[in-house]
Design an enzyme around this catalytic site. Structure first.
Site, PDB file in Angstrom:
ATOM      1  N   HIS A 415      12.309  -9.721   9.162  1.00  0.00           N
ATOM      2  CA  HIS A 415      11.268  -9.397   8.693  1.00  0.00           C
ATOM      3  C   HIS A 415      11.384  -8.684   7.257  1.00  0.00           C
ATOM      4  CE1 HIS A 415       6.868  -9.442   8.287  1.00  0.00           C
ATOM      5  NE2 HIS A 415       6.755  -9.056   9.628  1.00  0.00           N
ATOM      6  N   ARG A 416      12.511  -8.638   6.818  1.00  0.00           N
ATOM      7  CA  ARG A 416      12.652  -7.984   5.446  1.00  0.00           C
ATOM      8  C   ARG A 416      12.809  -9.017   4.357  1.00  0.00           C
ATOM      9  NH1 ARG A 416      18.684  -5.290   6.021  1.00  0.00           N
ATOM     10  NH2 ARG A 416      18.675  -7.206   7.278  1.00  0.00           N
TER      11      ARG A 416
END
Ligand code: CAO
Length: 442
Positions: A415-416
């Site tokens: 999700h980064r």
């Protein structure tokens, strides 16, 4: 009597590595896979084994020489035995990993030991990273192995920081007297109570006398399992994972696959759904380049090559061989390479090079079963596709339910780098490709 040239094998991504030790002399009888010399890069020291048995006629290198893959090392006289340098199953060794990848865990044709060129460490440093540590000669490594001494926790007092036999002995004495504790012992005592979960404020790990509840058996965890466990743990803790599940309609593709296998029965190459998935993923990676990327500090590295790893279940544990340049290969070539790499993985003969460089990984449990799962990303990649067994399901076509073969897909992403909308689009696009492969041409 034949004359055999021994050359530097594939030693991974190293160039101009220095010869730091010669372990044999002319006239010595040489066994197959006997270590001949030790070379050292800035990251690791490794022994180069002989690809043949014979008598050493001439050494072509000396201490200080720089060598590369293919360079002539030595000349042997004698009957050739096995021409291959493929390694035997990984010996029990405290060798460091050549790369930090998920399951790039089989030993290379050589035992890799931590290199020197590091700042001075205390005599015992249980928190030191393995790749930054002093090195030791093979006999000292063997000695340490026999005693169970974690070499990477020692500071060498020998020449150029090398760990000597005396260092190993003095460390053993210190542990026996209770003056120092190994990292493993410290971790064990932490997990036995009083630990706050490495600063995370967690409860201590439960310590249970299992035998109190019934008969038990204890067995050692394999070396590969321990290494992949450490990598998986790091990846699971450090990467904010999210997994999107979806289904792809592979009814027509499966019919095509079955027909293709029937037509090509004589070729000996069996095409499984995984080969199509690998190819379809490349199409999706081209459309969504962030999935074929790695974080590097403040930057995102977008890979313009398409190397795909696939998880292979082996008797020793999980391994991830890599098929390179999938964009330039057809389904038959992918199937053939996959079969060869999977066999090598099961035989413990994968080289580090064959397990490195992937931009994206697929983990298929399709041959086994299940519906969906949440695969752990293979750092430093940013996404992984999990695939389960396809099943015939009723699918509404607007007028009636139709029997369609549905393939469950589980895409885990970092999700980064990726957000949920991109992940959903990636899965939808992948499903469209698998539903109609002609879309690859668009
Ligand atoms: N749906 C239905 N059937 C499937 C399928 C799917 N998605 N994928 C494969 N199959 C079928 C194949 O067609 C084959 O059928 P036949 O025996 O009738 O020909 C059978 O299942 C066995 O396939 P396979 O597993 O031998 O071949 P593969 O190309 O699908 O996979 C390999 C190769 C090496 C990836 C696989 O053997 C393997 O090791 N899988 C485990 C991976 C793993 O452990 N992942 C978890 C990692 S996280 O811990």
């Amino acid at each position: 009597m034949s004359v055999i040239e021994i050359k530097v094998p594939d030693i991974g991504d190293f160039k101009d590595v220095a010869v730091i030790e010669i372990m044999v002399k002319p006239g010595d009888p040489i066994r197959l896979e006997q270590s001949l010399v030790t070379v050292e890069s800035d990251k690791a020291a490794m022994e180069i084994p002989s690809s043949h048995a014979g008598v050493l006629k001439e050494l072509k290198v000396k201490v200080g020489d720089k060598v590369n893959i293919g360079d002539l090392l030595a000349i042997l006289e004698g009957a050739a035995t096995v021409a291959s340098l493929a390694p035997a199953a990984a010996p029990a060794s405290p060798a460091a990993l050549p790369t930090p990848e998920l399951a790039a865990v089989a030993l290379p044709p050589v035992a890799v030991a931590p290199a020197s060129a590091t700042p001075a460490l205390p005599a015992h440093n249980p928190t030191a990273l393995q790749l930054q540590l002093p090195h030791a000669s093979p006999s000292v490594r063997k000695f340490a192995r026999e005693l169970g001494v974690p070499l990477h926790e020692l500071k060498g007092r020998g020449l150029k920081g090398r760990i000597t036999e005396a260092d190993v002995q003095s460390f053993t004495r210190s542990v026996m007297s209770g003056a120092v504790q190994t990292a493993a012992a410290a971790a064990q005592s932490r997990s036995a109570g009083g630990n706050d979960g490495a600063g995370l404020g967690l409860l201590p790990w439960p310590v249970v006398d299992f035998a109190k509840f019934g008969p038990i058996e204890r067995k050692d965890r394999s070396r590969i399992k321990k290494i992949s466990a450490a990598n998986l743990h790091r990846n699971w803790v450090m990467i904010p994972h999210v997994t999107n599940h979806d289904d792809a309609d592979i009814t027509d593709l499966e019919a095509f696959r079955v027909a293709t296998n029937r037509e090509n029965e004589k070729s000996g190459i069996k095409v499984t759904m995984l080969a199509f998935l690998i190819k379809a993923c490349v199409a999706a990676l081209k459309k969504f380049p962030d999935f074929n990327a790695s974080i590097d500090g403040e930057q995102l590295v977008l890979k313009q090559y398409f190397h795909i790893g696939f998880a292979a279940d082996t008797p020793n544990g999980l391994m991830v061989p890599v098929i390179r340049d999938v964009d330039q290969k057809g389904i038959f070539q992918i199937s053939q390479e996959m079969g060869e790499l999977a066999k090598k993985a099961r035989d413990g003969k994968l080289s580090p090079a064959e397990m490195s460089g992937a931009g994206f990984t697929i983990s298929s449990l399709g041959g086994i079963g299940g519906r969906y799962f949440t695969p752990i990303i293979n750092a430093p990649e940013v996404a992984i596709l999990g695939v389960c067994k396809s099943t015939m399901e009723p699918v509404w076509d607007g007028k009636a339910f139709q029997p369609r073969l549905m393939l469950p897909l589980s895409l885990s992403w970092d999700h980064r780098v990726i957000d949920g909308a991109s992940a959903a689009r990636f899965n939808v696009y992948l499903g469209q490709i698998l539903g109609d492969f002609r879309r690859v041409l668009l």
